[in-house]
Design an enzyme around this catalytic site. Structure first.
Site, PDB file in Angstrom:
ATOM      1  N   LYS A 219       2.492  -3.090   9.022  1.00 26.98           N
ATOM      2  CA  LYS A 219       3.473  -2.185   8.671  1.00 26.98           C
ATOM      3  C   LYS A 219       5.068  -2.881   9.322  1.00 26.98           C
ATOM      4  CE  LYS A 219       4.146   1.998  11.202  1.00 26.98           C
ATOM      5  NZ  LYS A 219       3.860   3.351  11.184  1.00 26.98           N
TER       6      LYS A 219
ATOM      7  N   ASP B 296       1.152  16.483  15.084  1.00 24.53           N
ATOM      8  CA  ASP B 296       1.830  16.226  13.888  1.00 24.53           C
ATOM      9  C   ASP B 296       0.700  16.174  13.054  1.00 24.53           C
ATOM     10  OD1 ASP B 296       3.527  16.282  11.762  1.00 24.53           O
ATOM     11  OD2 ASP B 296       4.171  14.263  11.965  1.00 24.53           O
TER      12      ASP B 296
ATOM     13  N   ILE C 146       0.739  -1.219   0.013  1.00 23.36           N
ATOM     14  CA  ILE C 146      -0.025   0.027   0.058  1.00 23.36           C
ATOM     15  C   ILE C 146       0.945   1.424  -0.160  1.00 23.36           C
ATOM     16  CG2 ILE C 146      -1.898   1.104   1.200  1.00 23.36           C
ATOM     17  CD1 ILE C 146      -2.233  -1.190   2.707  1.00 23.36           C
TER      18      ILE C 146
ATOM     19  N   TYR D 104       9.004   5.270   8.378  1.00 28.22           N
ATOM     20  CA  TYR D 104       9.533   4.294   9.240  1.00 28.22           C
ATOM     21  C   TYR D 104       9.580   2.799   8.315  1.00 28.22           C
ATOM     22  CZ  TYR D 104       9.450   7.459  12.993  1.00 28.22           C
ATOM     23  OH  TYR D 104       9.743   8.564  13.925  1.00 28.22           O
ATOM     24  N   GLY D 105       8.851   2.593   7.260  1.00 29.07           N
ATOM     25  CA  GLY D 105       8.862   1.266   6.799  1.00 29.07           C
ATOM     26  C   GLY D 105       7.658   1.270   5.747  1.00 29.07           C
ATOM     27  N   VAL D 106       7.662  -0.220   5.297  1.00 31.28           N
ATOM     28  CA  VAL D 106       6.670  -0.246   4.316  1.00 31.28           C
ATOM     29  C   VAL D 106       5.271  -0.887   4.715  1.00 31.28           C
ATOM     30  CG1 VAL D 106       6.382  -2.031   2.295  1.00 31.28           C
ATOM     31  CG2 VAL D 106       8.666  -1.350   2.770  1.00 31.28           C
TER      32      VAL D 106
ATOM     33  N   HIS E 288       4.830   3.477   1.366  1.00 30.80           N
ATOM     34  CA  HIS E 288       5.959   3.403   1.833  1.00 30.80           C
ATOM     35  C   HIS E 288       6.118   4.717   3.060  1.00 30.80           C
ATOM     36  CE1 HIS E 288       9.966   1.542   1.289  1.00 30.80           C
ATOM     37  NE2 HIS E 288      10.504   2.452   2.003  1.00 30.80           N
TER      38      HIS E 288
END
Length: 357
Positions: free
Chosen positions: A54, A151, A31, A36-38, A33
């Site tokens: 994730k 954020d 889905i 912090y990751g895929v 990127h």
């Protein structure tokens, strides 16, 4: 020779990243990127639902980042609200320490608000109203737990096809009655930062989230960011260019004399009319945005006031806007991060989903 896949696990590769997760999950597609990751979509055969997984590889290389991931896991495990992403599982690492990767399983959402704003999809006032209502409803809940998100931006608001919205990415969240230890470093992508954050005020309140919500509102109305500053001085100038030069009372919260001098030396600006900026917008929407994007945080509306505004009269119902059952307990956060401490803490969080008899 490839390592054998442990019993009860399944292995797949997506976007060049190898996942090893419990075999209840079946891979569907990649889905996204993130920082912090895929993230991939999968079917959870235990619940027969689609989920997002994730993978955060080498999660402990940067201890500050790893502490943020722990904070996010703790918060999502505590929160229980329709407009906040749900934590469904943390994969149990092979041991308490010595591992590198973290796998987090959440609700599957199809897209995010940033992609929707910059798509060709038509955004009606009804869409905008519904997105803003859900965002504020989620913020009300987060604030009631004694947490500031810090954020909020369009890419942190996840959506699915029927326009349900969920807030994610709570790694920068903080309690607002705690010591303000160097709170300025990582707060909010610059374009969504409140003046008090840019001007390094020690006055950090829940109102910084309301400012970010106002910036998101403006971006929905204009399909472009309202204050796309190139650096923090440019950011201040853009804010003043729209809101006008603040008077001395509205600068009282700025404790930094250099920041006050900088503002007083800028050419005097009159406040722009929201109608001029957004001529096609619903005038009631512009009345609300005017209460959210207020330079002085003490005069900026609270989330409760925003939800009670006539713009949401068809949606707002206090009985269906739940609050947190208790404040979030920040006491866990008070430690100097080391790799061993962090791997142990994450393991403890995973045990909540995988109790060992």
């Amino acid at each position: 020779m490839e390592e054998p896949v442990p019993a009860g696990k399944t292995k797949f590769t997506s976007g060049g990243t190898t996942f090893i997760v419990d075999d209840r999950y079946e891979y569907i597609k990649k889905i996204g990127h993130g920082a912090y990751g895929v993230v991939v979509a999968a079917i959870d055969h235990q619940t027969n639902t689609k989920v997002g997984i994730k993978k955060i590889p080498n999660a402990f290389e940067d201890l500050i980042d790893a502490k943020r991931i722990l904070r996010e896991i703790k918060l999502l495990g505590f929160f229980d609200h329709e407009n906040v992403i749900s934590l469904l599982d943390v994969q149990l690492p092979p041991a308490r320490t010595g591992y590198n990767d973290i796998y987090i399983v959440t609700d599957l959402m199809e897209t995010d608000l940033h992609r929707v704003i910059y798509s060709r999809q038509d955004l009606t006032d009804d869409h905008i109203q519904y997105f803003m209502y859900q965002l504020l409803r989620g913020v009300l809940y987060i604030h009631s737990a004694n947490v500031i998100h810090r954020d909020l931006k369009p890419s942190n608001l996840l959506l699915n096809k029927n326009c349900d919205l969920k807030i994610c990415d709570l790694g920068l969240a903080r309690g607002y009655d705690r010591e303000t230890e160097n709170l300025t470093e990582y707060v909010v992508t610059r374009w969504y930062r409140a003046p008090e954050v840019i001007l390094n005020s020690s006055m950090y309140t829940k109102q910084i989230d309301i400012w970010s919500c106002g910036c998101i509102f403006a971006e929905l109305l204009g399909r472009a960011p309202l204050f796309p500053g190139e650096d923090y001085l440019d950011q201040v100038q853009r804010v003043i260019g729209v809101l006008g030069t603040p008077n001395s009372e509205d600068m009282n919260f700025i404790g930094n004399p250099a920041a006050r001098r900088f503002i007083s030396k800028l050419p005097k600006r009159e406040k722009m009319r929201w109608q001029t900026l957004y001529p096609k917008a619903n005038p009631v929407a512009l009345e609300l945005i005017d209460k959210m994007l207020v330079f002085n945080p003490e005069k900026r509306w609270t989330v409760e006031q925003c939800l009670g505004h006539p713009y949401f009269q068809d949606l707002h119902n206090p009985e269906e806007e739940p609050l947190a059952s208790e404040p979030f307990d920040w006491s866990f956060d008070n430690f100097e991060p080391t790799r061993d401490l962090l791997t142990n803490f994450i393991y403890e969080e995973a045990l909540k989903f995988h109790p060992i008899n």
